[in-house]
Design a protein around this motif. Structure first.
Motif, mmCIF file in Angstrom:
data_model
loop_
_atom_site.group_PDB
_atom_site.id
_atom_site.type_symbol
_atom_site.label_atom_id
_atom_site.label_comp_id
_atom_site.label_asym_id
_atom_site.label_seq_id
_atom_site.Cartn_x
_atom_site.Cartn_y
_atom_site.Cartn_z
ATOM 1 N N LEU A 297 0.830 -1.214 0.000
ATOM 2 C CA LEU A 297 0.000 0.000 0.000
ATOM 3 C C LEU A 297 0.859 1.257 0.000
ATOM 4 C CD1 LEU A 297 -2.925 -0.680 2.490
ATOM 5 C CD2 LEU A 297 -2.982 -0.559 0.021
ATOM 6 N N PHE A 298 2.104 1.089 0.460
ATOM 7 C CA PHE A 298 2.986 2.250 0.560
ATOM 8 C C PHE A 298 3.895 2.310 -0.653
ATOM 9 C CE2 PHE A 298 1.730 1.227 4.823
ATOM 10 C CZ PHE A 298 1.617 2.445 5.464
ATOM 11 N N SER A 299 4.227 3.525 -1.066
ATOM 12 C CA SER A 299 5.206 3.677 -2.136
ATOM 13 C C SER A 299 6.182 4.774 -1.765
ATOM 14 C CB SER A 299 4.519 4.011 -3.448
ATOM 15 O OG SER A 299 3.861 5.251 -3.334
ATOM 16 N N LEU A 300 7.328 4.735 -2.421
ATOM 17 C CA LEU A 300 8.447 5.577 -2.027
ATOM 18 C C LEU A 300 8.889 6.440 -3.205
ATOM 19 C CD1 LEU A 300 10.728 3.573 0.187
ATOM 20 C CD2 LEU A 300 11.600 5.581 -0.842
ATOM 21 N N VAL B 74 7.133 9.046 1.560
ATOM 22 C CA VAL B 74 6.450 7.756 1.596
ATOM 23 C C VAL B 74 4.951 8.035 1.538
ATOM 24 C CG1 VAL B 74 6.134 5.602 2.855
ATOM 25 C CG2 VAL B 74 8.288 6.852 3.057
ATOM 26 N N ARG B 75 4.278 7.406 0.575
ATOM 27 C CA ARG B 75 2.841 7.642 0.425
ATOM 28 C C ARG B 75 2.064 6.357 0.671
ATOM 29 N NH1 ARG B 75 4.801 11.059 -3.834
ATOM 30 N NH2 ARG B 75 4.229 13.198 -3.387
ATOM 31 N N ARG B 76 0.860 6.524 1.233
ATOM 32 C CA ARG B 76 0.014 5.349 1.441
ATOM 33 C C ARG B 76 -1.221 5.440 0.553
ATOM 34 N NH1 ARG B 76 -1.795 4.441 7.170
ATOM 35 N NH2 ARG B 76 -3.393 5.938 6.622
ATOM 36 N N PRO B 144 4.282 3.163 10.831
ATOM 37 C CA PRO B 144 4.022 2.353 9.630
ATOM 38 C C PRO B 144 4.701 2.902 8.371
ATOM 39 C CG PRO B 144 2.015 3.472 10.383
ATOM 40 C CD PRO B 144 3.034 3.646 11.442
ATOM 41 N N PHE B 145 4.863 4.214 8.297
ATOM 42 C CA PHE B 145 5.523 4.821 7.139
ATOM 43 C C PHE B 145 7.014 4.500 7.140
ATOM 44 C CE2 PHE B 145 1.596 7.084 7.227
ATOM 45 C CZ PHE B 145 1.338 7.409 5.905
ATOM 46 N N ALA B 148 7.430 0.958 6.189
ATOM 47 C CA ALA B 148 7.209 0.771 4.761
ATOM 48 C C ALA B 148 8.423 1.206 3.956
ATOM 49 C CB ALA B 148 5.980 1.557 4.308
ATOM 50 N N LEU B 149 9.049 2.297 4.403
ATOM 51 C CA LEU B 149 10.259 2.791 3.733
ATOM 52 C C LEU B 149 11.333 1.707 3.744
ATOM 53 C CD1 LEU B 149 11.867 6.283 4.482
ATOM 54 C CD2 LEU B 149 13.223 4.301 3.901
ATOM 55 N N ARG B 151 10.967 -1.522 4.368
ATOM 56 C CA ARG B 151 10.501 -2.716 3.659
ATOM 57 C C ARG B 151 10.750 -2.569 2.153
ATOM 58 N NH1 ARG B 151 5.498 -2.757 5.766
ATOM 59 N NH2 ARG B 151 4.515 -1.682 4.023
ATOM 60 N N ARG B 153 12.941 -0.653 0.646
ATOM 61 C CA ARG B 153 14.373 -0.649 0.334
ATOM 62 C C ARG B 153 14.960 -2.061 0.437
ATOM 63 N NH1 ARG B 153 16.617 5.012 0.254
ATOM 64 N NH2 ARG B 153 15.403 5.529 -1.586
ATOM 65 N N ARG B 155 13.263 -4.776 -0.184
ATOM 66 C CA ARG B 155 12.749 -5.455 -1.371
ATOM 67 C C ARG B 155 13.591 -5.106 -2.603
ATOM 68 N NH1 ARG B 155 7.162 -4.320 -0.808
ATOM 69 N NH2 ARG B 155 7.632 -2.330 -1.770
#
Lengths: 307, 253
Positions: A297-300, B74-76, B144-145, B148-149, B151, B153, B155
């Motif tokens: 759901l998150f993007s960078l 970082v966007r959700r 969570p942000f 996610a950041l 996670r 990187r 990946r």
């Protein structure tokens, strides 16, 4: 063999890129379209960042349109007066489009807007093409039905600022081609397309131009509109990958030669139906990616780099 | 490649000999890298690096490799009318473009041996990364942000969540192979070697590792960013010329 693309900042197989250029060039040659509306989604599918795909494709279309425009110009199939009016609208529209692109990119919504625009336009146009092709094939089987009039008069013919376009044998308001150019210019900037797939039907059905000058005139204005997009994207968004554009072009030029020959052997209605199917397939894939649950759901997005 | 590798091993042996002979002069830790610079050229598909050196006797060696610092948003995504749309966002500063940590011990073991303050100071382990959120929102909303950041990187193979494979030859000589994937950005990377003994830092060394674009691609990239108007204009001229050539070559008789 891997090729590092400096602006896209990724490695891609050079034969894959040449093959994509060739395949889209083949279809473009076969159907007499620019191919930008297929190439931009394909670039996004192989992982090129959407903003880079759009800007690079504009650069690619400049080159692809020149050869076509030259051929039509030699045969006298370009209505320059009409082309210039369309172009004025196109330049204003595309400049606004690049500005809009920059704003949307800052908001993190540009990928969404690009995909949605493609889904809407490819969906509508693919459906129209399929329907038209089915109707034409049906008409061929049951001949004798009445054909449409060459010129029809709508409310648009009452608009002010009338101009005479001798090559197109038209006396219509300049506002009409101006606004068509404007809308297509915005789309060219946001979607990385020449807009031939919109401007050609608009010229035939809305303006009532003779089919013989439609393609040449649209190619003429597409060169300048996409050149404007290339320049503004390079200056404002730094997203034009010249190397990628050149590789795509190399494949495209060769593909187009075979495409033109193959196209001459097929009937118009079947061609349009086939293109309609391809367009709808690309549209469905984009729609599926938009509506399907994302992997994360998150993007960078990197907004400033340290050197 | 094997030639350069054996050269590296020879250098390691030399380093070891020096440390053994002149411990007072060399200090408790000497370290170096095999390739002094990594270049991103037209066929770049990633690069291997080797960090090596020697320590004098006992201690826990930790190697932290960090890329240039970036600002990242970082966007959700949320589902709106059946379509996934970016909604919420948090920006982070001081985000290393690359991060790897090496030790013969696992992170869990290091956590037990080394005091938390030192782990934090040297940013050992992904949990210790000092990513600065540019927001005044509460920590539980940021978490969570941040996760996610990291996670994302991991990946992309830009961050390593495990301690890398540091190997010891005997008691003193060490080496750590490192792989940079094809998507590493250019910039100055830093390899930090820290030697812990009894919960204290007894030796520390930092070596810079530049990663640079070279050749035609580097020129294009620098032109595109430094002289964008000239680049954009050239792109158009090039396209016009290429299109004209295509028209001439394939002109129908």
């Amino acid at each position: 063999m891997q090729l590092y693309l400096p602006i896209a900042e990724m490695s891609a197989n050079i034969f894959l890129l040449l093959g994509m250029g060739g395949a889209v060039g083949f279809l473009a040659g076969m159907f007499g379209v620019g191919g930008g509306f297929l190439m931009t989604p394909l670039l996004i599918f192989i992982g090129v960042p959407a903003p880079v795909a759009v800007a690079t494709e504009a650069n690619h279309i400049v080159a692809a349109s020149v050869s076509g425009a030259l051929a039509h110009w030699r045969r006298g199939n370009v209505d320059f007066k009409m082309g210039f009016v369309l172009l004025i609208g196109g330049l204003i529209g595309s400049s606004f489009g690049v500005f809009l692109f920059k704003v949307l990119r800052g908001l993190g919504q540009i990928e969404l807007v690009i995909s949605l625009s493609f889904v809407i336009f490819l969906g509508v146009i693919g459906t129209l093409m399929l329907a038209e092709s089915v109707r034409a094939i049906a008409r061929r089987r049951h001949p004798g039905r009445k054909r449409r009039k060459l010129h029809q008069h709508y409310w648009v013919h009452g608009l002010p600022l009338k101009m005479r376009f001798r090559r197109s044998k038209l006396y219509i308001s300049a506002l009409l081609p101006l606004s068509i150019g404007l809308i297509v210019g915005v789309l060219a900037a946001i979607m990385g397309v020449g807009g031939g797939f919109i401007i050609v039907p608009a010229m035939i059905y809305l303006l009532g131009m003779p089919t013989s000058v439609v393609v040449g005139t649209s190619l003429f204005q597409i060169i300048f509109v996409t050149a404007n997009v290339t320049f503004l994207q390079a200056v404002h968004n730094f997203t034009v990958d010249v190397l990628l554009a050149l590789v795509l072009l190399t494949g495209g030029v060769i593909g187009a030669q075979f495409g033109t020959r193959a196209g001459a052997k097929l009937r118009g209605e079947e061609l349009r139906g086939l293109l309609g199917l391809i367009v709808i397939a690309v549209c469905s894939k984009l729609l599926f990616d938009l509506a399907g649950a994302p992997e994360d759901l998150f993007s960078l997005t990197v907004i400033a780099t340290g050197r | 490649m094997t030639g350069r590798l054996s050269a590296a091993i020879a250098a390691m042996t030399l380093a070891a000999a020096l440390t053994a002979a002149l411990p007072a002069w060399a200090g408790p830790l000497v370290a170096d890298i095999w390739r002094q610079q990594i270049t991103i050229d037209s066929g770049f598909t990633g690069a291997d690096e080797l960090l090596y050196g020697a320590i004098d006797g006992k201690g826990d060696l930790v190697i932290v490799v960090r890329g240039p610092e970036e600002r990242v948003v970082v966007r959700r995504k949320d589902r709106i009318a059946g379509v996934w749309v970016n909604r919420d966002k948090i920006e982070f500063e001081n985000v290393p473009a690359y991060y790897a940590v090496g030790s013969i011990r696992s992170l869990e073991e290091l956590n037990k041996i080394i005091p938390q303050t030192l782990l934090a100071r040297h940013q050992i382990g992904l949990d210790a990364l000092r990513l600065t959120p540019l927001t005044s929102r509460p920590a539980e909303e940021i978490a969570p942000f941040r996760a996610a950041l990291i996670r994302s990187r991991v990946r992309d193979q830009l961050y390593r969540d495990q301690t890398g494979e540091v190997e010891f030859l005997g008691e003193r000589l060490f080496r750590m192979p490192l792989h940079f994937p094809a998507n590493v950005p250019e910039g100055t990377y830093k390899a930090q070697f820290v030697l812990f003994r009894g919960g204290e830092v007894v030796g520390e060394e930092t070596i810079e590792l530049p990663i640079r674009k070279t050749g035609f691609q580097a020129k294009l990239d620098s032109l595109a960013h430094k002289r964008p108007a000239y680049y954009g204009f050239s792109a158009i001229v090039l396209a016009l010329f290429a299109g004209w050539v295509a028209a001439v070559v394939f002109r129908k008789p």
